[in-house]
Design an enzyme around this catalytic site. Structure first.
Site, PDB file in Angstrom:
ATOM      1  CE  LYS A 135      -3.759  -2.370   2.443  1.00 16.26           C
ATOM      2  NZ  LYS A 135      -4.415  -2.678   3.708  1.00 16.26           N
TER       3      LYS A 135
ATOM      4  CD  GLN B 124      -3.412  -4.478   6.782  1.00 19.97           C
ATOM      5  OE1 GLN B 124      -3.456  -3.434   6.137  1.00 19.97           O
ATOM      6  NE2 GLN B 124      -3.948  -5.598   6.345  1.00 19.97           N
TER       7      GLN B 124
ATOM      8  CG  ASP C 231      -9.413   0.216   5.821  1.00 18.11           C
ATOM      9  OD1 ASP C 231      -9.179  -0.272   4.701  1.00 18.11           O
ATOM     10  OD2 ASP C 231      -8.678   0.061   6.810  1.00 18.11           O
TER      11      ASP C 231
HETATM   12  N1  GUN Z   1      -7.011  -6.670   6.530  1.00 20.17           N
HETATM   13  C1  GUN Z   1      -7.432  -7.362   5.463  1.00 20.17           C
HETATM   14  N2  GUN Z   1      -7.994  -6.541   4.556  1.00 20.17           N
HETATM   15  C2  GUN Z   1      -7.928  -5.297   5.077  1.00 20.17           C
HETATM   16  C3  GUN Z   1      -8.343  -4.025   4.611  1.00 20.17           C
HETATM   17  O1  GUN Z   1      -8.918  -3.850   3.531  1.00 20.17           O
HETATM   18  N3  GUN Z   1      -8.086  -2.981   5.438  1.00 20.17           N
HETATM   19  C4  GUN Z   1      -7.483  -3.137   6.642  1.00 20.17           C
HETATM   20  N4  GUN Z   1      -7.288  -2.053   7.390  1.00 20.17           N
HETATM   21  N5  GUN Z   1      -7.090  -4.306   7.102  1.00 20.17           N
HETATM   22  C5  GUN Z   1      -7.315  -5.379   6.325  1.00 20.17           C
END
Ligand code: GUN
Length: 290
Positions: free
Chosen positions: A52, A96, A119
């Site tokens: 990311k 995350q 998110d």
């Molecule tokens: N863990 C798995 N997918 C995601 C996501 O799209 N965002 C976040 N913050 N954590 C995740």
């Protein structure tokens, strides 16, 4: 034989568009910035976070990389989120998931300023999505919808079957698919579903988000179905350099024989998730400027 959906190409277009929008802001002195918080050392999470941040840098955007030990307390994390909520140079906040067991995910998600909730996990974002109001859409479900649209896969009147009811994928995806402009009829299967294969065999659009490697075998796929594989599972592979390999929730090669469209893993939905995040970060920065 199915058309293999090129997640890389579709995601690249979205990222390019996000980079162009970011450029307009950067010219005005605003650098879109995402704070990325990773607690602990979950290898998959570490890899996602790194990807990311790389995407952001490529699009000329900034990131605050905040990595904390798994011993971090909920109170410490809440204090950090408050600081980032109040920081005008930070436009988006991503914590995350999953978090260590001693930290309540709901409490953390609710602490994020909805204006920075790139998110789309905050209850306000979820509510806006459900009733069709403007707001951040969660990246993976939104990425799946964009993929269907870009591939001109008919959704209106189609029967979409989702495997998995997570807050991140299954539930929001079901909501997006029933929106009037998408217009699908949705079945959500989960661990309490009696004979899930009976449902998948009826699916025009089959979306696997169960987190179970090769759960979906060819006999569960209707001839001509579009198969979207959201699964990212690490399976041991002694012949691979890293000792493991990524597989989806779908047994790809046999399923591809029956499907009309199919997404690969890797190279499918995962790249779309990353691209939609870029879009949300730019949007958060644009909104902060308005
Ligand atoms: N863990 C798995 N997918 C995601 C996501 O799209 N965002 C976040 N913050 N954590 C995740």
């Amino acid at each position: 034989m199915a058309i293999i959906i090129d997640g890389k190409a579709i995601a690249q277009d979205i990222r390019k568009e996000a980079a162009e929008r970011a450029r307009i802001l950067i010219d005005k002195g605003i650098i879109p910035c995402l704070a990325v918080i990773l607690i602990g050392e979950n290898p998959a999470s570490m890899s996602y976070v790194t990807s990311k941040e790389k995407d952001l840098a490529e699009a000329g955007m900034a990131s605050r990389d905040i990595r904390l030990p798994s011993s971090t307390t909920e109170a410490e994390l809440l204090t950090l989120i408050k600081t980032l909520n109040d920081d005008p140079l930070v436009h988006g906040i991503l914590v995350q998931l999953p978090l260590p067991k001693h930290i309540n995910e709901d409490t953390i998600i609710m602490a994020i300023d909805p204006k920075k909730d790139v998110d789309g996990f905050h209850p306000l974002s979820v509510g806006n999505m459900v009733i069709g109001r403007k707001g951040f859409l969660p990246c993976t479900p939104h990425g799946v919808i964009v993929m269907l649209q870009k591939m001109n896969i008919p959704t209106s009147g189609a029967h979409a079957v989702i495997l998995g009811r997570s807050n991140i994928v299954g539930k929001p995806l079901a909501n997006l698919l029933i929106r009037r402009d998408i217009n699908a009829t949705v079945t959500v299967c989960h661990t309490g579903t009696r004979d899930f294969a009976a449902h998948t065999r009826e699916a025009d659009i089959l979306i696997a988000a169960a987190g179970s490697p090769r759960l979906v075998t060819a006999d569960m796929v209707k001839e001509g179905a579009a198969v979207i594989d959201v699964g990212v599972n690490r399976v041991e592979d002694a012949s691979a350099k890293k000792g493991y390999r990524l597989v989806g929730d779908v047994d790809f090669a046999p399923a591809a024989e029956k499907a009309s469209f199919i997404t690969p893993v890797p190279g499918g939905v995962g790249l779309m998730t990353r691209a939609m995040l870029m879009q949300n970060v730019v949007e958060a920065a644009e909104e902060s400027y308005r």
